[in-house]
Each structure stands twice: as C-alpha cells, then as structure tokens.
Design an enzyme around this catalytic site. Structure first.
Site: not given
Length: 599
Positions: A16-17, A19, A21-22, A147
């Site tokens: 899906l994506a 990033g 970090m993950a 955040d």
C-alpha cells in the site's frame, strides 16, 4: 514482500505504501479468508537492530491498545516472524489531509466549513481520549501525540475521521528517551514550548491541531519562512494573520477557535481538547451540521470509486485475494509504482504565504506570494535509476479558474459545499460593485510601475524559482535541461515536473510543482540526511569523505544522503582501501569493514 507470501499469521495481498520507517501492506489473517483486510505495517529490515525504532514500534502498539476510540486507528496486534516485526492495524480505506486538500485545490472544489469543523472536532476528541486514558491500574497515562499534522489525519471514503501514528507519542507519567532540548515532530506544527524543548502537556497538541485548522480554513500555514531557523523564530514570536483577512467568509467561531489554539502561552489556549470540540459542536455544528455522509460525498467527489487509480487498485487486490483463495490462481494487479504518481499529485503543494491583495473564498488559488513545495512531494532516487520524462510524457495541468469573491454571511450549505445565493445581489448592488471594481482597476493600472507582471498574468505565465539546499543541482523542467541552481524561469502556468540532479551525490530529486499565473513560485531541492557508523579491523583508521582520520568505530550523524567515500588506512604501512557507499534518506547504516563493499 509479494502478494501471496506470508508474514506471521497473515498473507500479503499487496503493498500500500512505502515509508521511512516501515512499508505498509494490505493483508488478511490466514485463519479466516472472509475477514476484513488489515494494514500490516512492517518495519524496514535495516532498522530492526536499532533500539530507538523498535521502541517507537512498541510504543505505537501500546498506544493503539490503550486508546480505543472511534477517531483513533485501531491496532490489532504486534506480529513477529523470521522476517522481522510488524503491526497489524485497522485498514483505513481513504486519504490523508494533505492529499485531500491538494486534490480539492486542483479541482477548484471547496471543502465546506462544516466539514472542516467536524474534522477538527473529531481529532480533538481523539486527542482528549489520549490525555484522559488510564492504564490497567486505573492511573491516567496522559498521552501527548507530538506529531499532529495533515499526514496523520485520515478521512475514509465512508466518512470516518481517524488520527494515526502514535509512534513518537509520549506518556507523561513515564520516563522518555527524548533528551532535553531534542525536537520530535514536524517543525511547521510545533508549539512554542515544543520548540524551546520544554516539558509538554496536551496543550502542545492543541497548538499543532490549530495549525492544521488554520490550513483548512485558509489554504496556507500560519507561519511561513525561508528556512527552519526562521520558521522556529516565527512560531516563538509572531502571531498569525487572522483567517478572515485571507478569506472574509471564514465563520467567526471557527477563526476564534483556531487563533485561540495558536496563542503562545499554553495557559491562554483552551483548557482541554474536549473544550475545543465542545465549542465547535455547540456553537457551529449545531447550526451547520456535517455528518459522515457529508465527508463521504466529499471523498467520492475528489476520488471517484470508479475512476480513482488508487481505489481501483485496492479493490483489485481484494478481488485477486478472493480469487486466489477459491481457485489457487492469483490474477496480476498493477504494482504500487503505477499509482505512486497519483499519490504524489495528491500530496502536492499546500499554498502558503502572505495575505493576498484580493482575498478570495477559494483559498486554493488565492496566494499572491511564492508557494513552497511540500517535502512530501520529493522523492530521492539513485541517479542511474532516475527517469527523465520526455516533454510529451508530462501532463501540464492548467491552474484552476479563480472564482468570484464571496462575502461573510452570504453562503448556504449544500451537501459539503458553500454556494452563493443569486438572490442576495440586486441589480443596483451589482452595478455599484462593477463600478467599484472598474475604479480600483483604473487606479491600479495608472500607478503601476511594472506592466510586465500584468502581461504575464494575461498570457498565463508564471515564474518558477528552483534552489538547492546545498551545493548546486542540475535542473530539468519537463525533461528540458535548464541549468544549475539557483535558476529562475518563466513557464506556462500549470503543473510541471522538476528533476534536481546532485552529481557529486549521485542523487536525483523528483517533484511536481504548481506554477501559478502571474506569481513567483519557489521550490527547494533538499537532500535528506542519514546516520553512519563505520567499523574496521584492528590497527586501521577510517576517513569518511573529507572528515579527519579516526580510529573506529566512527559515528557520524546528519550526513547528506547519496554517495560517500570511505577510506581505511592501515597504520603499520599506510596501505589504503577505498570504497563508495550510498546512503538512503533517513537511513541508519552500520558498516563493519571494507569487505563486500563496491570499490
């Protein structure tokens, strides 16, 4: 990982994506083929050995379990496997607020004030849940998100509002690994006390949410500066321009809530997140309600189910999993890379800047200053992998038409939009308005010293300025080589593709920028940073780039991403081993020696 592979007790349906970090995958539990899909957030392999990132993952899981609330993403469980660790989370089928605001601006489509109020009230309720949550012993845990930003607020296609990513959240009753003076979060959304490195409470999150509120009301950030240092100074010392001076149609109560939340002193803000939601619900939403159906209509208008490439791909992933379960054959589905450009377009520039000379209710085209491109639109790629688009392959999208100026109190709610009532203007009023506009235009042209700007607007031209954060970068616009930064070029208004090539670093940054007619649009090509630790055999010294020779381990932080030269020197005879190493943005790299590295 690829579709059909397993991670713990889950089967991967597709990515899906990506990033820093993950990576996030659509997945389903192996025990139930009919279960609702989940989002599997898998930590990147090179971060598994880093205790700070493992702690963030653990904290996010703990927060998700404690903070059960309709407006907080649900964490189902932590998943351990031989391939690493992951979080199984509620799958949110929707878009974040950066993507939503950008899509609305491109389509000249207003986000109604009731929807804005509903979103801010919902996120306030989610933050209130964190601040008032209790642990297993019934003790308050006082969670601060730290955040709150557009990337971390999602609207689903069925109208839900969700706050995500408690990875850097802090429980005030527990010791934290944040050092005194250390900043965590995105600078534009930091509270004054967060900038100063002071002890935080829930009112810091309220300030961040008010920055988001201000953006949704006006289309620009309340504090805009050319660099991070100046930005932090503004946050500490300057008050934002009232939203109604940018858009006169902003309802008074929404302006009041946003500006109170942006006050410098925490004690001057609302006493709680619940108080923010109460004011919005009692004083505005009770008169102009917005429900899940209104948000769903907005999402469908921006991202139609039958046309939006991202939605279509997710549905194909689900259909392919169902077919594979029944027949054992998985139909092919387009990879994530084929829709990433659309996701990038949906993360395009949020307009920023000073008050326009002619404020307009359609804030998506109201900026008269230089918009700065969002960091999220920037991708780093190794230079040899950079795709140089041909001019024919680049769609230059013309800017949306500028609508007529609305006036406070003249709107009606129709679904999720505001419309002017034609009956509110008499012929006499219209005639007087036209005379006033003609007089103002005549005055402007009679005193203008620079007619070239007028000609530029009429011809649909704008100016694009491209700068580099460090050194010089070679710039291509729509595949045409323009020169080295800084560059300034007149272009036809619309969306353009910009490639910034840092030759010495072997990195190309790719972004898309909206050039506005008659305006100067500035974008910054900014290299990311990485951390590096270099070890070596006993009796050797290490030099990284032009840094002094040191005995290993050599630990360097905030190195620019891209290519670096590492030299090992044997102390006994001066023998040298030289290698090249490429660092990725956000990476924390450990090199144990020169064996296995490219020369």
């Amino acid at each position: 990982m690829f579709a059909g592979e397993t991670f713990g007790e889950y089967r991967i349906m597709g990515k899906l994506a990506n990033g820093g970090m993950a990576s996030v995958y659509l997945a389903r539990h192996l025990a139930d083929a009919t279960a609702t899909p989940v989002a599997l957030k898998v930590m990147l392999p090179h971060l598994l050995a880093n205790p700070d990132y493992r702690e963030m993952f653990t904290r996010e899981e703990a927060m998700g379990r404690l903070l059960t609330h309709p407006n907080v993403v649900r964490v189902i469980e932590r998943v351990e496997s031989a391939d690493g660790q992951a979080l199984a989370m509620e799958f949110l089928d929707g878009r974040n607020l950066i993507q939503i605001v950008s899509a609305a601006r491109r389509r000249s489509q207003a986000i109604s004030f009731p929807v804005v109020a509903r979103v801010i009230a919902a996120v306030s309720r989610a933050l209130e849940r964190g601040w008032t949550a209790v642990d297993a012993e019934g003790q308050p845990i006082r969670v601060i998100h730290r955040d709150v930003s557009p990337e971390n607020v999602l609207l689903t296609y069925d109208g839900q509002v969700k706050l995500i990513d408690f990875g850097i959240a802090k429980q005030t009753h527990r010791p934290s690994n944040t050092r005194a003076g250390q900043l965590k979060g995105k600078y534009s959304y930091m509270s004054p006390e967060q900038v100063r490195g002071e002890t935080l409470d829930h009112r810091s999150d309220q300030f961040s949410l008010s920055v988001l509120h201000y953006i949704l009301l006006t289309g620009r950030k309340p504090f805009v500066a050319p660099n991070e240092v100046e930005l932090l100074k503004l946050i500490l010392s300057e008050d934002p321009v009232p939203p109604s001076r940018i858009d006169p149609t902003v309802p008074g109560v929404l302006e009041e809530v946003a500006l109170r939340g942006l006050r410098k002193a925490p004690a001057a803000r609302f006493p709680s997140h619940g108080s923010v939601a109460d004011v919005l619900e009692d004083r505005y939403l009770s008169k102009y309600p917005a429900k899940e159906a209104d948000i769903a209509r907005l999402m469908e208008s921006l991202f139609p189910a039958g046309k939006d490439a991202v939605r279509l791909r997710i549905q194909r992933l689900i259909d392919a999993e169902q077919e594979a379960t029944v027949t054992g054959i998985r139909p092919p589905v387009p990879p994530l890379e084929q829709v990433e450009d659309e996701l990038l377009e949906d993360s395009a520039t949020i307009l920023e800047g000073a008050i326009p000379d002619q404020p307009t209710a359609n804030w998506r085209t109201s900026s008269s200053s230089a918009p700065l491109a969002q960091d999220q639109t920037e991708i780093s790629v190794p230079e040899e992998q950079a795709t140089v688009l041909t001019p024919a392959a680049v769609d230059v999208i013309p800017p949306p038409r500028r609508p007529a100026t609305h006036h406070r109190g003249s709107h009606h709610v129709t679904g999720s939009h505001y419309n002017l009532s034609p009956s509110s203007f008499s012929p006499a009023t219209a005639g007087l308005a036209l005379l006033a506009v003609a007089a103002l235009l005549a005055l402007y042209f009679s005193f203008s010293e620079d007619r070239s700007e007028v000609a530029t607007v009429q011809s649909g031209q704008g100016t694009l300025i491209v700068r580099a954060s460090t050194g010089q970068a070679e710039v291509r616009i729509n595949a045409e080589l323009i020169g080295s930064t800084p560059i300034e070029k007149q272009l036809r208004a619309g969306r353009v593709s910009v490639l910034c090539s840092f030759r010495s670093r072997e990195v190309v940054l790719k972004k898309r920028v909206d050039v506005m007619a008659g305006q100067r649009t500035e974008t910054l090509c900014q290299l990311g940073h990485a951390d590096l630790e270099v070890n070596g055999p006993k009796g050797w010294q290490v030099q990284v780039d032009d840094k002094p020779l040191q005995s290993p381990p050599v630990r360097l932080s905030k190195l620019l991403e891209g290519s670096h030269r590492i030299e090992w020197v044997r102390q006994t005879d001066g023998h040298k081993e030289v290698r090249r190493l490429r660092l990725q943005r956000g990476e924390r790299k450990v090199v144990d020696g020169f064996e296995g590295l490219d020369r």
